[in-house]
Motif scaffolding. Structure first.
Motif, PDB file in Angstrom:
ATOM      1  N   LYS A   1      56.237  15.020  18.204  1.00 56.68           N
ATOM      2  CA  LYS A   1      56.675  14.533  19.504  1.00 56.68           C
ATOM      3  C   LYS A   1      56.761  15.704  20.464  1.00 56.68           C
ATOM      4  O   LYS A   1      57.085  16.821  20.080  1.00 56.68           O
ATOM      5  CB  LYS A   1      58.067  13.896  19.393  1.00 56.68           C
ATOM      6  CG  LYS A   1      58.099  12.660  18.567  1.00 56.68           C
ATOM      7  CD  LYS A   1      59.497  12.102  18.541  1.00 56.68           C
ATOM      8  CE  LYS A   1      59.478  10.828  17.710  1.00 56.68           C
ATOM      9  NZ  LYS A   1      60.764  10.189  17.660  1.00 56.68           N
ATOM     10  N   TRP A   2      56.490  15.419  21.732  1.00 58.66           N
ATOM     11  CA  TRP A   2      56.675  16.418  22.774  1.00 58.66           C
ATOM     12  C   TRP A   2      58.127  16.431  23.179  1.00 58.66           C
ATOM     13  O   TRP A   2      58.809  15.407  23.177  1.00 58.66           O
ATOM     14  CB  TRP A   2      55.824  16.090  23.995  1.00 58.66           C
ATOM     15  CG  TRP A   2      54.417  16.542  23.872  1.00 58.66           C
ATOM     16  CD1 TRP A   2      53.359  15.801  23.445  1.00 58.66           C
ATOM     17  CD2 TRP A   2      53.903  17.838  24.165  1.00 58.66           C
ATOM     18  NE1 TRP A   2      52.225  16.557  23.456  1.00 58.66           N
ATOM     19  CE2 TRP A   2      52.532  17.808  23.894  1.00 58.66           C
ATOM     20  CE3 TRP A   2      54.489  19.012  24.627  1.00 58.66           C
ATOM     21  CZ2 TRP A   2      51.719  18.924  24.081  1.00 58.66           C
ATOM     22  CZ3 TRP A   2      53.680  20.117  24.812  1.00 58.66           C
ATOM     23  CH2 TRP A   2      52.304  20.070  24.544  1.00 58.66           C
ATOM     24  N   GLY A   3      58.601  17.604  23.540  1.00 54.17           N
ATOM     25  CA  GLY A   3      59.973  17.738  23.990  1.00 54.17           C
ATOM     26  C   GLY A   3      60.211  19.146  24.493  1.00 54.17           C
ATOM     27  O   GLY A   3      59.283  19.812  24.955  1.00 54.17           O
TER      28      GLY A   3
ATOM     29  N   SER B   1      67.855  12.964  23.807  1.00 60.84           N
ATOM     30  CA  SER B   1      66.493  13.040  24.320  1.00 60.84           C
ATOM     31  C   SER B   1      66.542  13.508  25.771  1.00 60.84           C
ATOM     32  O   SER B   1      67.590  13.480  26.411  1.00 60.84           O
ATOM     33  CB  SER B   1      65.785  11.684  24.201  1.00 60.84           C
ATOM     34  OG  SER B   1      66.472  10.705  24.952  1.00 60.84           O
ATOM     35  N   ILE B   2      65.373  13.918  26.257  1.00 58.12           N
ATOM     36  CA  ILE B   2      65.277  14.549  27.572  1.00 58.12           C
ATOM     37  C   ILE B   2      64.427  13.689  28.505  1.00 58.12           C
ATOM     38  O   ILE B   2      63.369  13.182  28.118  1.00 58.12           O
ATOM     39  CB  ILE B   2      64.632  15.952  27.451  1.00 58.12           C
ATOM     40  CG1 ILE B   2      65.423  16.841  26.494  1.00 58.12           C
ATOM     41  CG2 ILE B   2      64.461  16.611  28.813  1.00 58.12           C
ATOM     42  CD1 ILE B   2      66.829  17.156  26.915  1.00 58.12           C
ATOM     43  N   ASP B   3      64.892  13.545  29.741  1.00 55.98           N
ATOM     44  CA  ASP B   3      64.115  12.933  30.820  1.00 55.98           C
ATOM     45  C   ASP B   3      63.636  14.059  31.725  1.00 55.98           C
ATOM     46  O   ASP B   3      64.320  15.088  31.853  1.00 55.98           O
ATOM     47  CB  ASP B   3      64.982  11.967  31.634  1.00 55.98           C
ATOM     48  CG  ASP B   3      65.330  10.714  30.841  1.00 55.98           C
ATOM     49  OD1 ASP B   3      64.405  10.117  30.269  1.00 55.98           O
ATOM     50  OD2 ASP B   3      66.511  10.345  30.812  1.00 55.98           O
ATOM     51  N   PRO B   4      62.480  13.888  32.394  1.00 50.52           N
ATOM     52  CA  PRO B   4      61.994  14.949  33.281  1.00 50.52           C
ATOM     53  C   PRO B   4      63.023  15.372  34.332  1.00 50.52           C
ATOM     54  O   PRO B   4      63.102  16.548  34.683  1.00 50.52           O
ATOM     55  CB  PRO B   4      60.761  14.325  33.936  1.00 50.52           C
ATOM     56  CG  PRO B   4      60.284  13.325  32.942  1.00 50.52           C
ATOM     57  CD  PRO B   4      61.531  12.780  32.297  1.00 50.52           C
ATOM     58  N   GLU B   5      63.826  14.432  34.791  1.00 48.30           N
ATOM     59  CA  GLU B   5      64.844  14.750  35.798  1.00 48.30           C
ATOM     60  C   GLU B   5      65.853  15.775  35.269  1.00 48.30           C
ATOM     61  O   GLU B   5      66.430  16.539  36.049  1.00 48.30           O
ATOM     62  CB  GLU B   5      65.585  13.481  36.233  1.00 48.30           C
ATOM     63  CG  GLU B   5      64.712  12.481  36.966  1.00 48.30           C
ATOM     64  CD  GLU B   5      63.846  11.623  36.033  1.00 48.30           C
ATOM     65  OE1 GLU B   5      64.126  11.517  34.815  1.00 48.30           O
ATOM     66  OE2 GLU B   5      62.854  11.064  36.534  1.00 48.30           O
ATOM     67  N   ASN B   6      66.082  15.791  33.952  1.00 47.65           N
ATOM     68  CA  ASN B   6      67.017  16.748  33.358  1.00 47.65           C
ATOM     69  C   ASN B   6      66.528  18.185  33.512  1.00 47.65           C
ATOM     70  O   ASN B   6      67.314  19.126  33.389  1.00 47.65           O
ATOM     71  CB  ASN B   6      67.214  16.481  31.864  1.00 47.65           C
ATOM     72  CG  ASN B   6      67.743  15.107  31.538  1.00 47.65           C
ATOM     73  OD1 ASN B   6      67.294  14.491  30.579  1.00 47.65           O
ATOM     74  ND2 ASN B   6      68.686  14.608  32.315  1.00 47.65           N
TER      75      ASN B   6
ATOM     76  N   PHE C   1      61.292  14.284  24.371  1.00 48.90           N
ATOM     77  CA  PHE C   1      61.306  13.514  25.609  1.00 48.90           C
ATOM     78  C   PHE C   1      61.594  12.062  25.276  1.00 48.90           C
ATOM     79  O   PHE C   1      61.146  11.553  24.243  1.00 48.90           O
ATOM     80  CB  PHE C   1      59.948  13.604  26.327  1.00 48.90           C
ATOM     81  CG  PHE C   1      59.733  14.896  27.039  1.00 48.90           C
ATOM     82  CD1 PHE C   1      60.559  15.267  28.096  1.00 48.90           C
ATOM     83  CD2 PHE C   1      58.718  15.743  26.672  1.00 48.90           C
ATOM     84  CE1 PHE C   1      60.366  16.463  28.765  1.00 48.90           C
ATOM     85  CE2 PHE C   1      58.504  16.938  27.334  1.00 48.90           C
ATOM     86  CZ  PHE C   1      59.342  17.301  28.379  1.00 48.90           C
ATOM     87  N   ARG C   2      62.341  11.399  26.143  1.00 51.62           N
ATOM     88  CA  ARG C   2      62.620   9.968  25.956  1.00 51.62           C
ATOM     89  C   ARG C   2      61.310   9.179  26.025  1.00 51.62           C
ATOM     90  O   ARG C   2      61.055   8.311  25.217  1.00 51.62           O
ATOM     91  CB  ARG C   2      63.603   9.467  27.015  1.00 51.62           C
ATOM     92  CG  ARG C   2      64.031   8.035  26.814  1.00 51.62           C
ATOM     93  CD  ARG C   2      65.009   7.535  27.863  1.00 51.62           C
ATOM     94  NE  ARG C   2      66.019   8.501  28.287  1.00 51.62           N
ATOM     95  CZ  ARG C   2      67.184   8.709  27.667  1.00 51.62           C
ATOM     96  NH1 ARG C   2      67.487   8.030  26.583  1.00 51.62           N
ATOM     97  NH2 ARG C   2      68.043   9.597  28.134  1.00 51.62           N
ATOM     98  N   GLN C   3      60.467   9.524  27.011  1.00 54.22           N
ATOM     99  CA  GLN C   3      59.158   8.877  27.156  1.00 54.22           C
ATOM    100  C   GLN C   3      58.183   9.553  26.196  1.00 54.22           C
ATOM    101  O   GLN C   3      58.026  10.770  26.231  1.00 54.22           O
ATOM    102  CB  GLN C   3      58.664   9.019  28.585  1.00 54.22           C
ATOM    103  CG  GLN C   3      57.269   8.503  28.814  1.00 54.22           C
ATOM    104  CD  GLN C   3      56.762   8.845  30.217  1.00 54.22           C
ATOM    105  OE1 GLN C   3      57.525   9.193  31.100  1.00 54.22           O
ATOM    106  NE2 GLN C   3      55.479   8.740  30.395  1.00 54.22           N
ATOM    107  N   GLU C   4      57.543   8.771  25.355  1.00 48.01           N
ATOM    108  CA  GLU C   4      56.600   9.357  24.399  1.00 48.01           C
ATOM    109  C   GLU C   4      55.353   9.849  25.122  1.00 48.01           C
ATOM    110  O   GLU C   4      54.820   9.183  25.997  1.00 48.01           O
ATOM    111  CB  GLU C   4      56.205   8.314  23.347  1.00 48.01           C
ATOM    112  CG  GLU C   4      55.534   8.928  22.159  1.00 48.01           C
ATOM    113  CD  GLU C   4      55.408   7.944  21.008  1.00 48.01           C
ATOM    114  OE1 GLU C   4      54.279   7.768  20.542  1.00 48.01           O
ATOM    115  OE2 GLU C   4      56.424   7.364  20.603  1.00 48.01           O
ATOM    116  N   VAL C   5      54.916  11.032  24.763  1.00 48.16           N
ATOM    117  CA  VAL C   5      53.718  11.638  25.337  1.00 48.16           C
ATOM    118  C   VAL C   5      52.692  11.752  24.217  1.00 48.16           C
ATOM    119  O   VAL C   5      52.946  12.413  23.216  1.00 48.16           O
ATOM    120  CB  VAL C   5      54.024  13.048  25.901  1.00 48.16           C
ATOM    121  CG1 VAL C   5      52.774  13.657  26.510  1.00 48.16           C
ATOM    122  CG2 VAL C   5      55.149  12.985  26.913  1.00 48.16           C
ATOM    123  N   ALA C   6      51.558  11.093  24.374  1.00 53.23           N
ATOM    124  CA  ALA C   6      50.543  11.112  23.326  1.00 53.23           C
ATOM    125  C   ALA C   6      49.341  11.940  23.764  1.00 53.23           C
ATOM    126  O   ALA C   6      48.739  11.671  24.797  1.00 53.23           O
ATOM    127  CB  ALA C   6      50.095   9.695  23.003  1.00 53.23           C
TER     128      ALA C   6
END
Length: 172
Positions: A42-44, A58-63, A134-139
């Motif tokens: 996972k990306w993070g 988990s992390i959001d971009p806004e964080n 990241f909360r949103q999964e990045v594939a």
């Protein structure tokens, strides 16, 4: 085994230093044979264990707004991460683009930024660092590739055959 970015791996394939490579970018199908592989990581964000973000699951971009970020220099990853890290047209504070996460981890340890990366590339157990996804999964797809029309050693030919079998495909 050679560790490097996609460009370095392709150069090693071209010069015959390696028979197979694993890259995270779409291969040139005219030059290379390849099989897609699912990368389970996972990306993070790699960060100091004692920073405020480390308390999140988990992390959001806004964080990450206003934080110094270290991100991959690989082009396909760069485009994906720039989109992820730029919500609503805001530009992230990217202070460094790295080609090897180990080097970036030294900057994180020194308190100079937060590295956006895959999980499991840096062992954080028992260290001053931690990883939060990241909360949103990045594939980003991965590919095992080899030079087309290349003569393989017996061992490399058997390895390629095993790759095809594992993928449930037949050789072209």
């Amino acid at each position: 085994m050679i560790s490097g970015n996609g460009r370095q791996i392709l150069n090693c394939l071209e010069t015959g230093l390696i028979d197979f490579g694993l890259v995270l970018q779409e291969p040139d199908s005219a030059r290379y044979g390849f099989l897609p592989v699912r990368i389970p990581d996972k990306w993070g964000v790699l960060m100091p264990r004692d920073c405020p973000l480390a308390g999140k699951d988990s992390i959001d971009p806004e964080n990450l707004a206003g934080l110094p970020l270290l991100v991959s220099s690989q082009e396909d990853e760069k485009r994906t991460l720039d989109q992820l890290l730029s919500p609503a047209g805001r530009h992230p504070d990217i202070v460094l683009r790295y080609n090897l996460i180990y080097n970036a981890s030294l900057f994180v340890k020194a308190g100079l930024g937060y590295a956006v990366c895959y999980d499991s590339l840096i062992n954080t157990e028992g260290t001053s660092l931690c990883f939060r996804p990241f909360r949103q999964e990045v594939a980003i797809p991965g590919y095992i590739l080899w030079k087309k029309h290349q003569g393989f050693s017996r061992a490399a030919a058997l390895f390629l055959k095993a790759l095809y079998a594992a993928a449930g495909k037949t050789e072209d």
